[in-house]
Design a protein around this motif. Structure first.
Motif, PDB file in Angstrom:
ATOM      1  N   GLU A 364       0.874  -1.183   0.000  1.00 23.67           N
ATOM      2  CA  GLU A 364       0.000   0.000   0.000  1.00 23.67           C
ATOM      3  C   GLU A 364       0.911   1.232   0.000  1.00 23.67           C
ATOM      4  N   SER A 365       1.890   1.191  -0.915  1.00 18.75           N
ATOM      5  CA  SER A 365       2.865   2.277  -0.942  1.00 18.75           C
ATOM      6  C   SER A 365       2.472   3.357  -1.939  1.00 18.75           C
ATOM      7  N   VAL A 366       1.334   3.203  -2.577  1.00 19.68           N
ATOM      8  CA  VAL A 366       0.684   4.209  -3.427  1.00 19.68           C
ATOM      9  C   VAL A 366       1.670   4.744  -4.467  1.00 19.68           C
ATOM     10  N   THR A 367       2.120   6.004  -4.379  1.00 23.97           N
ATOM     11  CA  THR A 367       2.963   6.538  -5.459  1.00 23.97           C
ATOM     12  C   THR A 367       4.365   5.928  -5.464  1.00 23.97           C
ATOM     13  N   ALA A 368       4.757   5.249  -4.405  1.00 25.66           N
ATOM     14  CA  ALA A 368       6.080   4.615  -4.393  1.00 25.66           C
ATOM     15  C   ALA A 368       6.048   3.239  -5.049  1.00 25.66           C
ATOM     16  N   SER A 369       4.860   2.718  -5.317  1.00 27.00           N
ATOM     17  CA  SER A 369       4.742   1.301  -5.666  1.00 27.00           C
ATOM     18  C   SER A 369       5.439   0.917  -6.971  1.00 27.00           C
ATOM     19  N   GLY A 389      -9.604  -2.992  -3.463  1.00 25.08           N
ATOM     20  CA  GLY A 389     -10.826  -2.180  -3.572  1.00 25.08           C
ATOM     21  C   GLY A 389     -10.575  -0.687  -3.485  1.00 25.08           C
ATOM     22  N   GLY A 390      -9.336  -0.273  -3.470  1.00 24.19           N
ATOM     23  CA  GLY A 390      -9.017   1.159  -3.506  1.00 24.19           C
ATOM     24  C   GLY A 390      -9.309   1.927  -2.231  1.00 24.19           C
ATOM     25  N   ALA A 391      -9.779   1.255  -1.189  1.00 24.56           N
ATOM     26  CA  ALA A 391     -10.075   1.956   0.073  1.00 24.56           C
ATOM     27  C   ALA A 391      -8.828   1.874   0.956  1.00 24.56           C
ATOM     28  N   ILE A 392      -8.126   3.001   1.092  1.00 22.43           N
ATOM     29  CA  ILE A 392      -6.830   2.942   1.779  1.00 22.43           C
ATOM     30  C   ILE A 392      -7.004   2.713   3.290  1.00 22.43           C
ATOM     31  N   GLY A 393      -5.891   2.321   3.900  1.00 18.19           N
ATOM     32  CA  GLY A 393      -5.927   1.924   5.310  1.00 18.19           C
ATOM     33  C   GLY A 393      -5.996   0.418   5.426  1.00 18.19           C
ATOM     34  N   GLU A 415       4.085   0.880   3.035  1.00 14.46           N
ATOM     35  CA  GLU A 415       2.927   1.656   3.444  1.00 14.46           C
ATOM     36  C   GLU A 415       3.145   3.158   3.264  1.00 14.46           C
ATOM     37  N   GLY A 416       2.262   3.815   2.535  1.00 14.21           N
ATOM     38  CA  GLY A 416       2.273   5.273   2.455  1.00 14.21           C
ATOM     39  C   GLY A 416       1.977   5.871   3.832  1.00 14.21           C
ATOM     40  N   ASP A 417       2.557   7.049   4.111  1.00 15.49           N
ATOM     41  CA  ASP A 417       2.331   7.619   5.447  1.00 15.49           C
ATOM     42  C   ASP A 417       0.865   8.027   5.644  1.00 15.49           C
ATOM     43  N   GLY A 418       0.243   8.534   4.582  1.00 10.71           N
ATOM     44  CA  GLY A 418      -1.173   8.884   4.697  1.00 10.71           C
ATOM     45  C   GLY A 418      -2.026   7.650   4.928  1.00 10.71           C
ATOM     46  N   SER A 419      -1.786   6.604   4.149  1.00  9.27           N
ATOM     47  CA  SER A 419      -2.574   5.369   4.282  1.00  9.27           C
ATOM     48  C   SER A 419      -2.360   4.738   5.657  1.00  9.27           C
ATOM     49  N   ALA A 420      -1.138   4.830   6.168  1.00  8.53           N
ATOM     50  CA  ALA A 420      -0.817   4.208   7.456  1.00  8.53           C
ATOM     51  C   ALA A 420      -1.702   4.743   8.575  1.00  8.53           C
ATOM     52  N   MET A 421      -2.011   6.060   8.490  1.00  5.24           N
ATOM     53  CA  MET A 421      -2.688   6.681   9.625  1.00  5.24           C
ATOM     54  C   MET A 421      -4.154   6.258   9.770  1.00  5.24           C
ATOM     55  N   TYR A 422      -4.712   5.601   8.755  1.00  5.21           N
ATOM     56  CA  TYR A 422      -6.105   5.143   8.884  1.00  5.21           C
ATOM     57  C   TYR A 422      -6.223   4.020   9.910  1.00  5.21           C
ATOM     58  N   THR A 423      -5.238   3.144   9.918  1.00  8.36           N
ATOM     59  CA  THR A 423      -5.340   1.926  10.745  1.00  8.36           C
ATOM     60  C   THR A 423      -4.005   1.641  11.436  1.00  8.36           C
ATOM     61  N   ALA A 443       7.533   8.125   4.176  1.00  4.35           N
ATOM     62  CA  ALA A 443       7.165   9.382   4.836  1.00  4.35           C
ATOM     63  C   ALA A 443       7.457  10.568   3.909  1.00  4.35           C
ATOM     64  N   ASN A 444       6.564  10.765   2.941  1.00  7.40           N
ATOM     65  CA  ASN A 444       6.715  11.932   2.056  1.00  7.40           C
ATOM     66  C   ASN A 444       5.868  13.102   2.557  1.00  7.40           C
ATOM     67  N   ARG A 445       5.206  12.895   3.674  1.00 12.08           N
ATOM     68  CA  ARG A 445       4.417  13.952   4.327  1.00 12.08           C
ATOM     69  C   ARG A 445       3.384  14.575   3.406  1.00 12.08           C
ATOM     70  N   SER A 446       2.842  13.742   2.522  1.00  9.92           N
ATOM     71  CA  SER A 446       1.738  14.251   1.692  1.00  9.92           C
ATOM     72  C   SER A 446       0.874  13.108   1.180  1.00  9.92           C
ATOM     73  N   TYR A 447      -0.318  13.517   0.721  1.00  9.95           N
ATOM     74  CA  TYR A 447      -1.162  12.646  -0.084  1.00  9.95           C
ATOM     75  C   TYR A 447      -0.735  12.895  -1.525  1.00  9.95           C
ATOM     76  N   ALA A 448       0.453  12.392  -1.873  1.00 13.53           N
ATOM     77  CA  ALA A 448       1.059  12.783  -3.156  1.00 13.53           C
ATOM     78  C   ALA A 448       0.163  12.439  -4.340  1.00 13.53           C
ATOM     79  N   ILE A 449      -0.516  11.311  -4.263  1.00 15.47           N
ATOM     80  CA  ILE A 449      -1.297  10.889  -5.428  1.00 15.47           C
ATOM     81  C   ILE A 449      -2.453  11.855  -5.715  1.00 15.47           C
ATOM     82  N   LEU A 450      -2.981  12.470  -4.666  1.00 13.67           N
ATOM     83  CA  LEU A 450      -4.107  13.378  -4.884  1.00 13.67           C
ATOM     84  C   LEU A 450      -3.629  14.649  -5.586  1.00 13.67           C
TER      85      LEU A 450
HETATM   86  C1  LIG Z   1     -11.013   5.133   2.401  1.00 12.64           C
HETATM   87  C2  LIG Z   1     -10.341   6.073   1.469  1.00 12.64           C
HETATM   88  N1  LIG Z   1     -10.305   7.393   1.762  1.00 12.64           N
HETATM   89  C3  LIG Z   1      -9.691   8.256   0.933  1.00 12.64           C
HETATM   90  C4  LIG Z   1      -9.123   7.836  -0.226  1.00 12.64           C
HETATM   91  C5  LIG Z   1      -8.512   8.801  -1.205  1.00 12.64           C
HETATM   92  N2  LIG Z   1      -7.081   8.645  -1.256  1.00 12.64           N
HETATM   93  C6  LIG Z   1      -6.470   7.886  -2.169  1.00 12.64           C
HETATM   94  S1  LIG Z   1      -4.841   7.862  -2.016  1.00 12.64           S
HETATM   95  C7  LIG Z   1      -4.901   8.924  -0.711  1.00 12.64           C
HETATM   96  C8  LIG Z   1      -3.661   9.403  -0.051  1.00 12.64           C
HETATM   97  C9  LIG Z   1      -2.559   8.399   0.011  1.00 12.64           C
HETATM   98  O1  LIG Z   1      -1.481   9.001   0.671  1.00 12.64           O
HETATM   99  P1  LIG Z   1      -0.209   8.187   1.063  1.00 12.64           P
HETATM  100  O2  LIG Z   1      -0.577   6.883   1.639  1.00 12.64           O
HETATM  101  O3  LIG Z   1       0.648   9.070   1.899  1.00 12.64           O
HETATM  102  O4  LIG Z   1       0.505   7.880  -0.333  1.00 12.64           O
HETATM  103  P2  LIG Z   1       1.110   8.897  -1.417  1.00 12.64           P
HETATM  104  O5  LIG Z   1      -0.035   9.356  -2.260  1.00 12.64           O
HETATM  105  O6  LIG Z   1       1.759  10.030  -0.691  1.00 12.64           O
HETATM  106  O7  LIG Z   1       2.066   8.072  -2.192  1.00 12.64           O
HETATM  107  C10 LIG Z   1      -6.204   9.263  -0.397  1.00 12.64           C
HETATM  108  C11 LIG Z   1      -6.584  10.147   0.713  1.00 12.64           C
HETATM  109  C12 LIG Z   1      -9.191   6.446  -0.494  1.00 12.64           C
HETATM  110  N3  LIG Z   1      -8.676   5.928  -1.604  1.00 12.64           N
HETATM  111  N4  LIG Z   1      -9.786   5.605   0.368  1.00 12.64           N
END
Ligand SMILES: Cc1ncc(C[n+]2csc(CCOP(=O)(O)OP(=O)(O)O)c2C)c(N)n1
Length: 519
Positions: A364-369, A389-393, A415-423, A443-450
């Motif tokens: 669940e490393s999102v933009t690092a994957s 299913g695209g639901a992060i956390g 694990e992305g830092d944003g995704s980590a904080m959900y769970t 730890a890029n300190r952002s929701y970089a993908i958004l």
């Molecule tokens: C339950 C849920 N809430 C919100 C989102 C929208 N969303 C997709 S990626 C993301 C941020 C991910 O941030 P991070 O894990 O830090 O990865 P990065 O984008 O920085 O690589 C968010 C909020 C989602 N996909 N699922």
């Protein structure tokens, strides 16, 4: 003195156990007390506490993906189930075998609008392949038998059983016998014939693999087909469980971005779909297609998600007279990253070298994957679990459950830092259970993908609201401190050399570790 009759709760637990359930990821409340008491008497089912229901549901997902048998969750009425929802959604898309046991008010109490009363069925339905609410203690065991059979049938699914408190505390007639499990359906012979015709035509063809078709036996059959016909092998962007690494036949991932995915599929005469559905874009974008296959491509479904894709691929390989394939993934790796700056490619290079054989990687490393996926293709053989299913956390809980299912295997959680904080509470369960999970936080300190998606959907230029909503610094999260507070030792690293050292040490030790990688 007459022996005391078994409670409905115990009959449910014993029935689940007879059906193969061995672990229960739980966050109970008053309405589940008889189920908790029953766990004391049914020691074959291991109770694992999660400090948030989204951890319980994600852990059951990770467990089910790896064990191939359902874990149970134990959840507290509608609000507990609602908290579990996002990761149940991911598990639903993965078709993970799982049984949710949801407590409810006693039947006579339910209509009285007590504080915790809610419409549980409406929360459960979108994430349940099977749903029932027990009517009373005498029927609850039969419902549990049906639930576990549903969770195991057709290759796996989510079964949700509501157990009203009085169905738990009243006398039952004892456990129910396990019901037959319906295997994934055989595909019609015509589907194999049609795919064989398509593959013999000689035009550019690809197989799209998903579901069971991303596992070893199906990959080997697909590789035979590819060797015999020249077809390309592509797998779903987000497979539930992909077997990969040196020596395992390799398929290319279908890219996440619409424009890259359509390019990957462009020019095909045929696309043969195995174990999944025809590919669609993750989101709609103005002016871009939602269906990813070229409109000129003929899409043949060899096997859908509920059908036996492995047997279908083997039948297809035989129909084509395909010999055992020499096509296995090579062991090419980028080599240790040395002393460079820390980025995803450097992290991927270190992982590729150090990952032990049989590891489970949860991504669940999102933009690092993407760079990590690329770097690790030739690593020692391993399983790769993704965000279906695209639901992060989902990553930290799935890693937790995978480690419970496979205590002898190393789990690496990316694990992305944003995704980590959900769970993030998952770390506490990992510490409590002594699970061998190494978590790498990007730890890029952002929701970089958004930030990236904002421009792609054609929104106006980035303004202060985007700045406010996509940055997760101010205050900066201290993951080493958070981990320490939950009993998990951690280290922060800022360059590739330090990352390699930290990863080597974490993988050498048993038990949970965290590496906060400043990227
Ligand atoms: C339950 C849920 N809430 C919100 C989102 C929208 N969303 C997709 S990626 C993301 C941020 C991910 O941030 P991070 O894990 O830090 O990865 P990065 O984008 O920085 O690589 C968010 C909020 C989602 N996909 N699922």
């Amino acid at each position: 003195m007459a022996a005391q009759a078994m409670t409905g709760a115990e009959s449910v637990l014993r029935t689940l156990s007879a059906g193969g359930v061995q672990a229960c990821f739980a966050n109970p409340g008053t309405s589940e007390m008889h189920l908790v008491a029953a766990l004391d008497r049914v020691r074959e089912v291991r109770p694992v506490l999660a400090l948030f229901e989204g951890v319980a549901s994600g852990a059951a997902d990770g467990y089910g993906r790896m064990a191939g048998i359902p874990a149970a969750t134990l959840l507290h009425l509608g609000p507990g189930l609602g908290n579990a929802f996002a990761n149940l959604h991911n598990a639903y898309k993965a078709r993970t075998p799982m049984v949710n046991v949801v407590g409810d008010h006693a039947v006579a109490h339910a209509p009285l609008n007590a504080p915790l009363a809610s419409d549980i069925a409406s929360i459960a339905r979108p994430v349940s392949h099977w749903y029932a609410s027990a009517r009373d203690a005498r029927g609850a065991a039969a419902d549990a038998a049906a639930a576990v059979a549903a969770a195991r049938s057709h290759g796996g699914g989510i079964a949700t059983l509501v157990v009203p408190a009085d169905a738990g505390w009243e006398a039952s007639a004892g456990p129910a016998a396990a019901l037959p499990v319906v295997p994934p359906g055989a595909v019609p012979g015509g589907a194999v014939d049609a795919a064989a015709r398509a593959l013999r035509s000689g035009g550019p063809t690809a197989l799209l693999l998903g579901g069971a078709a991303t596992r070893g036996p199906a990959l080997r059959a697909a590789a035979r087909i590819a060797a015999a016909t020249g077809a390309r092998l592509i797998h779903d962007t987000f497979p539930a469980r992909l077997e990969r690494g040196a020596g395992i036949p390799r398929a290319q991932p279908l890219p996440y971005l619409t424009e890259m995915a359509t390019e990957a599929l462009a020019g095909l005469e045929q696309l043969v779909v195995c174990g999944t559905q025809a590919p669609v874009a993750f989101f709609a974008y103005p002016g871009r297609p939602s269906r990813l296959a070229d409109p000129a491509t003929a899409v043949e479904v060899l096997a859908g998600p509920r059908e036996d894709a492995t047997a279908a691929l083997e039948a297809l390989a035989d129909a084509l007279g395909a010999p055992e394939s020499p096509l296995a993934g090579d062991a090419e790796r980028p080599g240790l990253p040395g002393d460079r700056a820390l980025d995803a490619a450097a992290i991927g290079a270190a992982i590729a070298e150090l990952l032990p054989e049989g590891a489970i990687v949860v991504d669940e490393s999102v933009t690092a994957s993407a760079p990590i996926v690329q770097a690790t293709a030739g690593a020692a053989p391993h399983d790769w679990l993704t965000l279906t299913g695209g639901a992060i956390g989902q990553g930290l809980p799935v890693a937790t459950g995978a480690a419970v299912a496979c205590p002898d295997r190393t789990v690496l959680s990316l694990e992305g830092d944003g995704s980590a904080m959900y769970t993030i509470q998952s770390l506490w369960t990992q510490a409590r259970e002594g699970l061998d999970v190494t978590t790498v936080i990007f730890a890029n300190r952002s929701y970089a993908i958004l930030d990236f998606e904002l421009a792609r959907v054609g929104a106006e230029a980035r303004g202060p609201a985007a700045e406010e909503l996509f940055g997760i610094g101010r205050p900066d999260l201290d993951f080493v401190g958070l981990a320490a507070g939950m009993g998990v030792p951690g280290v922060r690293v800022e360059d590739a050399q330090a990352f390699t050292t930290a990863l080597r040490e974490a993988l050498a030790e048993r038990g949970p570790r965290l590496i906060e990688a400043r990227v």
